[in-house]
Design a protein around this motif. Structure first.
Motif, PDB file in Angstrom:
ATOM      1  N   ARG A  24      23.367  34.965  37.162  1.00  0.00           N
ATOM      2  CA  ARG A  24      24.032  33.893  37.628  1.00  0.00           C
ATOM      3  C   ARG A  24      25.021  33.450  36.631  1.00  0.00           C
ATOM      4  NH1 ARG A  24      24.954  34.177  42.133  1.00  0.00           N
ATOM      5  NH2 ARG A  24      25.539  31.982  42.460  1.00  0.00           N
ATOM      6  N   LYS A  25      24.843  33.937  35.350  1.00  0.00           N
ATOM      7  CA  LYS A  25      25.931  34.024  34.328  1.00  0.00           C
ATOM      8  C   LYS A  25      26.759  34.990  33.906  1.00  0.00           C
ATOM      9  CE  LYS A  25      23.619  29.792  32.513  1.00  0.00           C
ATOM     10  NZ  LYS A  25      22.979  29.200  31.394  1.00  0.00           N
ATOM     11  N   ILE A  26      28.069  34.935  34.177  1.00  0.00           N
ATOM     12  CA  ILE A  26      28.948  36.257  33.808  1.00  0.00           C
ATOM     13  C   ILE A  26      30.056  35.832  33.128  1.00  0.00           C
ATOM     14  CG2 ILE A  26      28.220  37.235  35.985  1.00  0.00           C
ATOM     15  CD1 ILE A  26      30.903  36.408  36.979  1.00  0.00           C
ATOM     16  N   THR A  27      30.741  36.688  32.443  1.00  0.00           N
ATOM     17  CA  THR A  27      31.926  36.357  31.557  1.00  0.00           C
ATOM     18  C   THR A  27      32.985  35.826  32.146  1.00  0.00           C
ATOM     19  OG1 THR A  27      32.800  38.789  31.730  1.00  0.00           O
ATOM     20  CG2 THR A  27      31.009  38.386  29.963  1.00  0.00           C
ATOM     21  N   LYS A  28      33.939  35.254  31.471  1.00  0.00           N
ATOM     22  CA  LYS A  28      35.197  34.873  32.290  1.00  0.00           C
ATOM     23  C   LYS A  28      35.798  35.847  32.552  1.00  0.00           C
ATOM     24  CE  LYS A  28      36.458  32.497  28.256  1.00  0.00           C
ATOM     25  NZ  LYS A  28      37.258  31.746  27.442  1.00  0.00           N
ATOM     26  N   GLY A  29      36.070  37.084  31.702  1.00  0.00           N
ATOM     27  CA  GLY A  29      36.663  38.375  32.229  1.00  0.00           C
ATOM     28  C   GLY A  29      36.103  38.684  33.480  1.00  0.00           C
ATOM     29  N   ALA A  30      34.847  38.839  33.602  1.00  0.00           N
ATOM     30  CA  ALA A  30      34.215  39.256  34.796  1.00  0.00           C
ATOM     31  C   ALA A  30      34.740  38.374  35.996  1.00  0.00           C
ATOM     32  CB  ALA A  30      32.911  39.533  34.651  1.00  0.00           C
ATOM     33  N   PHE A  31      34.631  37.207  35.719  1.00  0.00           N
ATOM     34  CA  PHE A  31      34.925  36.443  37.037  1.00  0.00           C
ATOM     35  C   PHE A  31      36.249  36.286  37.389  1.00  0.00           C
ATOM     36  CE2 PHE A  31      36.212  32.404  39.074  1.00  0.00           C
ATOM     37  CZ  PHE A  31      35.187  32.042  40.197  1.00  0.00           C
ATOM     38  N   ARG A  32      37.183  36.566  36.226  1.00  0.00           N
ATOM     39  CA  ARG A  32      38.573  36.680  36.535  1.00  0.00           C
ATOM     40  C   ARG A  32      39.025  38.127  37.255  1.00  0.00           C
ATOM     41  NH1 ARG A  32      43.636  34.937  35.310  1.00  0.00           N
ATOM     42  NH2 ARG A  32      45.225  36.352  34.535  1.00  0.00           N
ATOM     43  N   ARG A  33      38.008  39.070  37.115  1.00  0.00           N
ATOM     44  CA  ARG A  33      38.162  40.303  37.667  1.00  0.00           C
ATOM     45  C   ARG A  33      37.821  40.294  38.941  1.00  0.00           C
ATOM     46  NH1 ARG A  33      36.824  42.124  32.607  1.00  0.00           N
ATOM     47  NH2 ARG A  33      34.492  42.257  33.137  1.00  0.00           N
ATOM     48  N   ARG A  34      37.058  39.475  39.551  1.00  0.00           N
ATOM     49  CA  ARG A  34      36.656  39.227  40.878  1.00  0.00           C
ATOM     50  C   ARG A  34      37.901  38.597  41.497  1.00  0.00           C
ATOM     51  NH1 ARG A  34      30.562  37.025  41.617  1.00  0.00           N
ATOM     52  NH2 ARG A  34      29.591  38.577  40.265  1.00  0.00           N
ATOM     53  N   LEU A  35      38.772  37.999  41.036  1.00  0.00           N
ATOM     54  CA  LEU A  35      40.127  37.394  41.838  1.00  0.00           C
ATOM     55  C   LEU A  35      41.024  38.684  41.921  1.00  0.00           C
ATOM     56  CD1 LEU A  35      40.530  34.291  39.816  1.00  0.00           C
ATOM     57  CD2 LEU A  35      39.780  34.322  41.965  1.00  0.00           C
ATOM     58  N   THR A  36      41.728  38.592  43.047  1.00  0.00           N
ATOM     59  CA  THR A  36      42.798  39.548  43.526  1.00  0.00           C
ATOM     60  C   THR A  36      44.006  39.275  42.543  1.00  0.00           C
ATOM     61  OG1 THR A  36      43.694  38.528  45.153  1.00  0.00           O
ATOM     62  CG2 THR A  36      41.914  39.848  45.733  1.00  0.00           C
ATOM     63  N   PHE A  37      44.752  40.204  42.453  1.00  0.00           N
ATOM     64  CA  PHE A  37      46.003  39.935  41.876  1.00  0.00           C
ATOM     65  C   PHE A  37      47.004  38.698  42.474  1.00  0.00           C
ATOM     66  CE2 PHE A  37      50.816  40.869  41.366  1.00  0.00           C
ATOM     67  CZ  PHE A  37      50.846  40.838  40.010  1.00  0.00           C
ATOM     68  N   ASP A  38      46.950  38.821  43.912  1.00  0.00           N
ATOM     69  CA  ASP A  38      47.935  37.672  44.419  1.00  0.00           C
ATOM     70  C   ASP A  38      47.062  36.278  44.135  1.00  0.00           C
ATOM     71  OD1 ASP A  38      49.486  39.594  45.587  1.00  0.00           O
ATOM     72  OD2 ASP A  38      48.414  39.969  47.616  1.00  0.00           O
ATOM     73  N   GLU A  39      45.836  36.169  44.037  1.00  0.00           N
ATOM     74  CA  GLU A  39      45.106  35.050  44.053  1.00  0.00           C
ATOM     75  C   GLU A  39      45.416  34.454  42.604  1.00  0.00           C
ATOM     76  OE1 GLU A  39      41.313  35.581  46.737  1.00  0.00           O
ATOM     77  OE2 GLU A  39      41.098  36.148  44.716  1.00  0.00           O
ATOM     78  N   LYS A  40      45.352  35.443  41.568  1.00  0.00           N
ATOM     79  CA  LYS A  40      45.709  34.990  40.214  1.00  0.00           C
ATOM     80  C   LYS A  40      47.003  34.710  40.068  1.00  0.00           C
ATOM     81  CE  LYS A  40      43.571  38.908  38.687  1.00  0.00           C
ATOM     82  NZ  LYS A  40      42.935  39.981  37.745  1.00  0.00           N
ATOM     83  N   VAL A  41      48.001  35.007  40.620  1.00  0.00           N
ATOM     84  CA  VAL A  41      49.346  34.945  40.571  1.00  0.00           C
ATOM     85  C   VAL A  41      49.679  33.524  41.481  1.00  0.00           C
ATOM     86  CG1 VAL A  41      51.695  35.357  41.424  1.00  0.00           C
ATOM     87  CG2 VAL A  41      50.319  37.225  40.640  1.00  0.00           C
ATOM     88  N   ALA A  42      48.969  33.018  42.655  1.00  0.00           N
ATOM     89  CA  ALA A  42      48.920  32.153  43.137  1.00  0.00           C
ATOM     90  C   ALA A  42      48.514  30.873  42.400  1.00  0.00           C
ATOM     91  CB  ALA A  42      48.179  32.028  44.601  1.00  0.00           C
ATOM     92  N   ILE A  43      47.429  30.808  41.628  1.00  0.00           N
ATOM     93  CA  ILE A  43      46.902  30.076  40.759  1.00  0.00           C
ATOM     94  C   ILE A  43      47.880  29.741  39.539  1.00  0.00           C
ATOM     95  CG2 ILE A  43      45.053  29.538  38.914  1.00  0.00           C
ATOM     96  CD1 ILE A  43      43.189  31.140  40.779  1.00  0.00           C
TER      97      ILE A  43
END
Length: 101
Positions: A24-43
């Protein structure tokens, strides 16, 4: 009764397979990789100060606790402003894998 999904053979019989605790605890990078490219751009492109605060809080963390209530609330906010689709919350909060620790 022997069930291959939960039992394993050992000398003299069977035993329950060890159960790995949920991750239930993951790295920030792992969480970021769960986001799609479009979601990251929108954020990144959002002018909404609340979205910026959520992003900054994530970047300031040493890890991502998938059970942390403010994370869940933040994902709800991103859904509310249209950055995430509603079904993405469950996907983003699913148990981590060993390589995401």
């Amino acid at each position: 009764m022997f069930d291959d999904s939960i039992h394993e053979r050992v000398e003299g019989g069977y035993q329950l397979k060890p159960v790995m605790p949920a991750i239930r605890k993951i790295t920030k990078g792992a969480f970021r990789r769960r986001l799609t490219f479009d979601e990251k751009v929108a954020i990144k492109e959002s002018a909404d100060p609340a979205v910026k605060v959520l992003e900054e809080d994530l970047l300031a963390s040493s890890f991502v606790d998938l059970d942390f209530q403010p994370l869940s609330s933040g994902l709800d906010y991103l859904i509310g402003v249209g950055i995430l689709a509603p079904e993405r919350k469950a996907q983003l909060l699913q148990d981590g894998t060993p390589d995401e620790q």
